[in-house]
Scaffold this motif. Structure first.
Motif, short mmCIF file in Angstrom:
data_model
loop_
_atom_site.label_atom_id
_atom_site.label_comp_id
_atom_site.label_asym_id
_atom_site.label_seq_id
_atom_site.Cartn_x
_atom_site.Cartn_y
_atom_site.Cartn_z
N ARG A 30 0.90 -1.23 0.18
CA ARG A 30 0.54 0.28 0.16
C ARG A 30 0.92 1.67 0.04
O ARG A 30 0.50 2.81 -0.56
CB ARG A 30 -1.04 -0.04 1.55
N ILE A 31 1.71 1.24 0.26
CA ILE A 31 3.04 2.05 0.63
C ILE A 31 3.54 2.95 -0.55
O ILE A 31 3.48 3.54 -1.05
CB ILE A 31 3.71 2.61 1.76
N GLU A 33 2.76 1.54 -3.36
CA GLU A 33 1.56 1.99 -4.53
C GLU A 33 1.19 3.08 -4.64
O GLU A 33 0.35 4.05 -5.77
CB GLU A 33 -0.52 0.81 -4.61
N SER A 34 1.28 4.40 -2.76
CA SER A 34 0.84 5.88 -3.63
C SER A 34 2.16 6.40 -4.97
O SER A 34 1.80 7.45 -5.66
CB SER A 34 0.97 6.12 -2.05
N PHE A 35 3.04 6.09 -5.30
CA PHE A 35 4.52 6.25 -5.67
C PHE A 35 5.03 5.22 -6.98
O PHE A 35 4.76 5.75 -7.84
CB PHE A 35 5.19 7.44 -4.93
N SER A 37 2.85 2.61 -8.88
CA SER A 37 1.16 1.74 -8.61
C SER A 37 2.04 0.35 -9.20
O SER A 37 1.12 -0.91 -8.23
CB SER A 37 -0.17 2.19 -9.14
N GLY A 40 3.56 -1.37 -6.45
CA GLY A 40 2.69 -1.99 -5.29
C GLY A 40 1.32 -3.11 -5.33
O GLY A 40 0.98 -3.58 -4.20
N TYR A 41 0.81 -2.81 -6.48
CA TYR A 41 -0.29 -3.59 -6.62
C TYR A 41 0.40 -4.72 -6.79
O TYR A 41 -0.33 -5.98 -6.38
CB TYR A 41 -0.86 -3.93 -8.03
N ARG A 188 -12.02 -2.34 -0.49
CA ARG A 188 -10.72 -1.33 0.41
C ARG A 188 -11.24 -1.59 1.61
O ARG A 188 -9.86 -1.91 2.15
CB ARG A 188 -10.64 -0.28 -0.69
#
Length: 244
Positions: A30-31, A33-35, A37, A40-41, A188
């Motif tokens: 999740r962290i 994923e913010s920069f 994607s 992160g996924y 989510r």
């Protein structure tokens, strides 16, 4: 994989510890994923996949304790648990790596929204079978203490509830309605709650915690019964008068 923290011949704790480690992988995903994607996924999906698989391992191990005690006694050893954990993590890597390395959006869509969720639905009948089989086998498990029986059933029920209430909605969201807003929010929320729910399996795997919890329930029930019986004995009887 945090395997070194587990003593010999303790199957459920080693799977629970790996389950908690997979929750940590989900937090990291999740962290990231913010920069980033895509990465992160992929990491998030790795944690989600391993969580479901280790829940199957926990349920299977508790089933074998009751249904196949002799086989379980001679087969269980730390080497077997290590091999199982390594195989689970290894087999869970190809799909996340494919999501990172694939350049075709269609391939990502097929893998992430069709193939992978379809595979994650498969454990549901196993969870039901292990729970029903465990309950049926308990009647013939005369050598297992009553406290241990309650602990095993509690773990089986918790695994089925966690999967049904938190993981299954996420999987159905990917399979049926991947673009709707409300199912997306629900998925989510379930994804955020699943790591906290997994901690209940760690608590249930500890004998001291469950024994204290069950003892407190029994003491509360006994105290209630004692109060009710004392009230019945102290209740004044109506005087009986005979009319002439």
């Amino acid at each position: 994989m945090a395997i070194w923290r587990v003593k010999k011949d303790q199957g459920a704790p080693i799977y629970v510890i790996n389950l908690l480690f997979s929750d940590l992988v989900q937090f990291c995903g999740r962290i990231i994923e913010s920069f980033m994607s895509d990465i992160g996924y992929a990491i998030l999906f790795l944690g989600l996949t391993t969580s479901v698989v280790f829940m199957v391992c926990i349920s299977l191990e508790r089933y074998l304790v009751i249904a196949k005690p002799l086989w379980y006694r001679f087969r269980r050893n730390i080497k077997t648990y290590v091999v199982v954990c390594v195989v689970v993590w290894t087999l869970s890597l190809p799909i996340p790596l494919t999501l990172i390395l694939a350049t075709d959006p269609t391939a990502d869509y097929i893998i992430f929204l069709i193939i992978s969720p379809s595979g994650l639905v498969l454990p549901l009948p196993f969870f039901i079978f292990f729970l029903v089989g465990t309950i049926k086998a308990l009647s013939g498990a005369f050598n297992v203490p009553a406290e241990e029986k309650r602990r095993i059933v509690a773990i089986q029920v918790a695994v089925l509830l966690i999967y049904t209430l938190l993981f299954l909605p996420m999987i159905l969201f990917f399979l049926l309605s991947g673009s709707l807003l409300i199912p997306h929010i629900l998925a989510r929320v379930c994804l955020l709650l699943s790591p906290f729910a997994d901690t209940t399996l760690y608590l249930l795997s500890r004998k001291s915690f469950l024994d204290k919890f069950l003892a407190s329930l029994c003491s509360c029930k006994a105290s209630d019964n004692q109060v009710m019986s004392s009230n019945n004995t102290e209740r004044p009887t109506a005087p009986h008068t005979e009319t002439v």
